[in-house]
Design an enzyme around this catalytic site. Structure first.
Site, short mmCIF file in Angstrom:
data_model
loop_
_atom_site.label_atom_id
_atom_site.label_comp_id
_atom_site.label_asym_id
_atom_site.label_seq_id
_atom_site.Cartn_x
_atom_site.Cartn_y
_atom_site.Cartn_z
N ASP A 210 -1.80 -0.99 5.95
CA ASP A 210 -2.13 -0.55 7.31
C ASP A 210 -3.60 -0.22 7.54
O ASP A 210 -4.03 -0.05 8.67
CB ASP A 210 -1.30 0.70 7.67
CG ASP A 210 -1.77 1.93 6.90
OD1 ASP A 210 -2.11 1.78 5.70
OD2 ASP A 210 -1.81 3.02 7.48
N ASP B 34 0.86 -1.18 0.00
CA ASP B 34 0.00 0.00 0.00
C ASP B 34 0.91 1.24 0.00
O ASP B 34 2.12 1.12 0.21
CB ASP B 34 -0.88 -0.06 1.25
CG ASP B 34 -1.78 1.16 1.38
OD1 ASP B 34 -2.35 1.58 0.36
OD2 ASP B 34 -1.91 1.67 2.50
N ASP C 290 -7.26 -2.55 3.58
CA ASP C 290 -6.20 -3.51 3.21
C ASP C 290 -6.47 -4.91 3.77
O ASP C 290 -5.80 -5.87 3.37
CB ASP C 290 -4.84 -3.03 3.73
CG ASP C 290 -4.38 -1.75 3.04
OD1 ASP C 290 -4.67 -1.61 1.84
OD2 ASP C 290 -3.74 -0.92 3.70
#
Length: 585
Positions: free
Chosen positions: A479, A286, A483
C-alpha cells in the site's frame, strides 16, 4: 412470386449488404456480413427463395436480440458503477450553495443531506456519520464513521445531515477512478480474447475456401453431381462458419467479470490481469496497512535529555505533520499541549524516515538506519523493543524515541488460510518495519517466510530473486510509496485502495477498495468463474459449429439450422456471460 420474395428480402438484406461493402472497402473480406450476404444471395440464385428470405430475416432478428443482450449487460454494469453525484452543497460566504462537484476545491466544506450521495472524497467534520458505501467498496454493512475519518465519494448518507472537508478534486475521487479504471480495463485484452480474435481471422477464410471446395471438388468424384445441391451445401457451410458467437461472448464475459469484481470492491486495470491472478502460485505481501490496520497509536515516549514531553513532541509533531505515512498519522493523533511549528527543508528518506528543520534545529525522526546514516549514536537497549519505534535526534544528538503499536486486520488470519486453500502455498512477508515486529506478525499469521527492516530496493531484490524461478507467478500486495517498485516488478501488483498511496494505486494492476486482504480471495474466485464461463462459451460455440459443419457438408443440415448454429449459439453464449453479474462470491 419471385418479385414478392425480392421485395421481402431487400429491406432486411440491405443493411447487411451495406456493412459488407464498408468492410470490403477497409480490406476486411471475411466478415459475418460477407458470409451472410453471399449465402443468402446464393440461395436466391439457385431458386431457394423462401430460405434466402427467411435466413436473412432470422439473422436480422437474431442480431437485434444479440445487440439487446449486449447492451443490457453493458447498461447493468454502467448503472452499477455510475454512482457519481451530480451536485454538491458547498459552503460559500457562510451559506451552502448547490454547485457542480467539478467546481469544488480541496479544503472546501460540503454538506450532505440524508439520502444523498457524497460528491467528493474528504474528511468527516461532523462528530459521526452512517454511510452506505456498497457501490464503492462492495460492503453491504453500513459504515459508522467518527470525526476526522475518511469519507468516500459515492457513499450514501443514511442518518443525519453531515459536513465533510474536501480532500480530493472531483476527477481524483474514488468513484471517478473506479469508472475510469473499469472503462479502460476492457481495452486491455486478455490472452484468451486476443487468441480467439486471431484464430477467427485465420479460421474464417479457411472455411470460405472449404465451402468453395465443397461446391466444386465433388464434380470430379461424384457421378450424380448436381451443381445446385452442392452449392446449397457450400452456402450452409458458409453461414455456420461465422465466428460471431466467440468474438462477441468472450469480451462480454470479461466485461461481466470486471463488473462483478468492481461490485465487490475490486478493480482490475485490464482483463489480462484477471487471467494472471488465477495463475498466481506465490504471494508476497507488505505488513503495515496490508495485513495490519496501519492505525497506530502512541504507546510510549522516552526522552534522553532535559526536555519536557511537550517540548520533545512539539519537534516530533512539527516534522511528522509533513508525512502521510501511517506511523506519522498515528503520531499526529497524540494530544500535545505544546506548539506545532512549520518544518522547513523536509526530506523523506525512503525506508528510513524524515529529516527537516524545526525552530532552526535539524530534526531527524525515523529508524536506526536513519540515525546511523548521520553518525548519531543510539542506546543499545532499543534493539530489544518489539513495537514500532521512531528514534529522534535534534541538532546531531540523540533525543529519545516514540513507540507505536499496530494490530492485525480482522480478516487477516482467515485470509492466509483461504489463500492456502486456493493452492497458493508460498506466502512471503516483506516489510520496512523492524524485523522483530515483522517476525511477530508473521508468526501470528503462520507465515514462515518473513523479513523485516527492508529498504524499497531490498524488497525489489527479493522479488527479483523469486522471479528467477520461471515456474513462479508472483503477486505482490502492498500500500505504500515504498511498495511501488515491487508492485511494478511483480507479475501482478495489488494495492490497497482506501488508505494506500496514490503512487502504489497508479502502479498496481489490481486495487482492493476496502483495504481488506480477504478481497484477494474474492478476486481470485471471480477471475476463476470468469474463465470458466468463457471456456464454456468456447466449447459450446466450437462444438455446435463443428457438428453442424459436418452435417452441412454431408447435406443433412439446412440454412435454417445453419443460422441457429450461428445466431442461436451466439445468444446462448451471451446469456451465459451475463450470468457473471448475478453470481455471489
Amino acid at each position: 412470386m419471385v418479385t414478392w420474395y425480392i421485395a421481402a428480402y431487400l429491406p432486411v438484406a440491405l443493411p447487411v449488404i451495406k456493412e459488407t461493402i464498408k468492410a470490403l472497402k477497409k480490406g476486411e473480406v471475411f466478415t459475418e456480413f460477407f458470409l451472410m450476404s453471399v449465402a443468402t444471395i446464393g440461395a436466391m440464385f439457385i431458386g431457394q427463395y423462401p430460405e434466402g428470405v427467411a435466413v436473412m430475416l432470422f439473422y436480422a432478428i437474431g442480431e437485434l436480440f444479440q445487440n439487446a443482450a449486449v447492451n443490457r449487460a453493458k447498461k447493468n454494469i454502467t448503472a452499477l458503477l455510475d454512482v457519481r453525484p451530480k451536485t454538491a452543497h458547498v459552503l460559500i460566504n457562510s451559506n451552502y450553495e448547490t454547485v457542480n462537484p467539478e467546481s469544488v476545491k480541496v479544503g472546501d466544506s460540503i454538506q450532505v443531506k440524508v439520502g444523498e450521495k457524497v460528491p467528493l472524497d474528504g474528511k468527516l467534520i461532523s462528530d459521526k456519520a452512517s454511510l452506505n458505501a456498497a457501490a464503492i467498496t462492495g460492503e453491504s454493512k453500513p459504515q459508522s464513521l467518527t470525526k476526522a475519518e475518511n469519507v468516500l465519494a459515492g457513499s450514501i448518507n443514511l442518518e443525519s445531515v453531515i459536513e465533510v472537508e474536501v480532500e480530493k478534486l472531483y476527477n481524483d475521487s474514488s468513484v471517478a477512478k473506479i469508472l475510469n479504471l473499469v472503462q479502460n480495463a476492457t481495452a486491455k485484452k486478455a490472452k484468451t480474447e486476443l487468441l480467439i480474435r486471431r484464430l477467427a481471422k485465420i479460421y474464417t477464410p479457411i472455411v470460405v475456401y472449404l465451402a468453395i471446395a465443397i461446391c466444386i471438388l465433388p464434380y470430379f468424384f461424384v457421378e450424380t453431381y448436381q451443381f445446385q445441391d452442392w452449392l446449397y451445401r457450400a452456402l450452409v457451410f458458409l453461414v455456420i462458419s461465422c465466428p460471431c458467437a466467440l468474438v462477441i461472448s468472450i469480451p462480454l464475459g470479461y466485461f461481466g467479470g470486471l463488473g462483478a469484481a468492481s461490485k465487490n470492491g475490486i478493480l482490475f486495470k485490464g482483463a489480462t490481469f484477471m487471467d494472471t491472478l488465477t495463475q498466481v502460485n506465490t504471494l508476497v505481501m507488505d505488513k503495515t496497512g496490508t495485513v495490519t490496520k496501519g492505525t497506530f497509536k502512541v504507546k510510549q515516549i522516552s526522552i534522553s535529555n532535559d526536555m519536557t514531553e511537550d517540548e520533545f513532541m512539539s519537534y516530533v509533531l512539527s516534522l511528522e505533520k509533513t508525512s502521510t505515512h501511517p506511523i506519522a498519522k498515528a503520531i499526529m493523533q497524540y494530544e500535545n499541549t505544546g506548539d506545532i511549528f512549520d518544518a522547513n527543508d523536509v526530506n523523506e528518506i525512503a525506508g528510513k524516515g524524515l529529516k527537516g528543520v524545526v525552530k532552526n534545529k535539524t530534526v531527524l525522526a525515523g529508524n536506526k538506519k536513519l540515525l546511523d546514516q548521520f553518525n548519531i549514536k543510539t542506546p543499545g537497549d532499543i534493539e530489544s523493543i518489539v513495537d514500532s519505534i521512531v528514534l529522534v535526534a535534534i541538532d546531531g544528538d540523540y533525543a529519545g524515541f516514540v513507540t507505536i503499536s499496530d494490530e492485525l486486520k480482522e480478516d487477516a488470519n482467515q485470509t492466509i488460510l483461504a489463500i492456502r486453500n486456493l493452492g497458493i502455498n508460498e506466502i512471503v512477508m516483506l516489510s520496512g518495519d523492524k524485523d522483530s515486529i515483522t517476525q511477530k506478525i508473521a508468526g501470528e499469521l503462520s507465515i514462515s517466510q518473513a523479513r523485516g527492516g527492508l529498504l524499497p530496493e531490498d524488497k525489489l531484490n527479493h522479488v527479483e530473486k523469486l522471479k528467477e524461478d520461471s515456474t513462479k507467478v508472483i503477486a505482490f500486495m502492498g500500500d505504500g510509496i515504498n511498495d511501488a517498485p515491487v508492485l511494478a516488478a511483480s507479475h501482478l501488483g495489488i494495492a490497497m485502495g482506501a488508505n494506500g498511496s496514490d503512487v502504489a494505486i497508479e502502479t498496481a494492476d489490481m486495487i482492493i477498495q476496502t483495504d481488506q486482504p480477504s478481497k484477494f480471495v474474492t478476486g481470485f474466485n471471480i477471475s476463476k468463474s470468469t474463465q470458466g464461463v468463457i471456456w464454456q462459451n468456447i466449447i459450446l460455440a466450437f462444438g455446435v459449429k463443428v457438428l453442424v459443419l459436418i452435417l452441412g457438408a454431408a447435406g443433412l443440415a439446412t440454412l435454417w439450422q445453419a443460422v441457429f448454429a450461428d445466431v442461436g449459439v451466439a445468444l446462448l453464449a451471451i446469456l451465459n456471460a451475463v450470468r457473471l453479474q448475478k453470481m455471489k462470491w
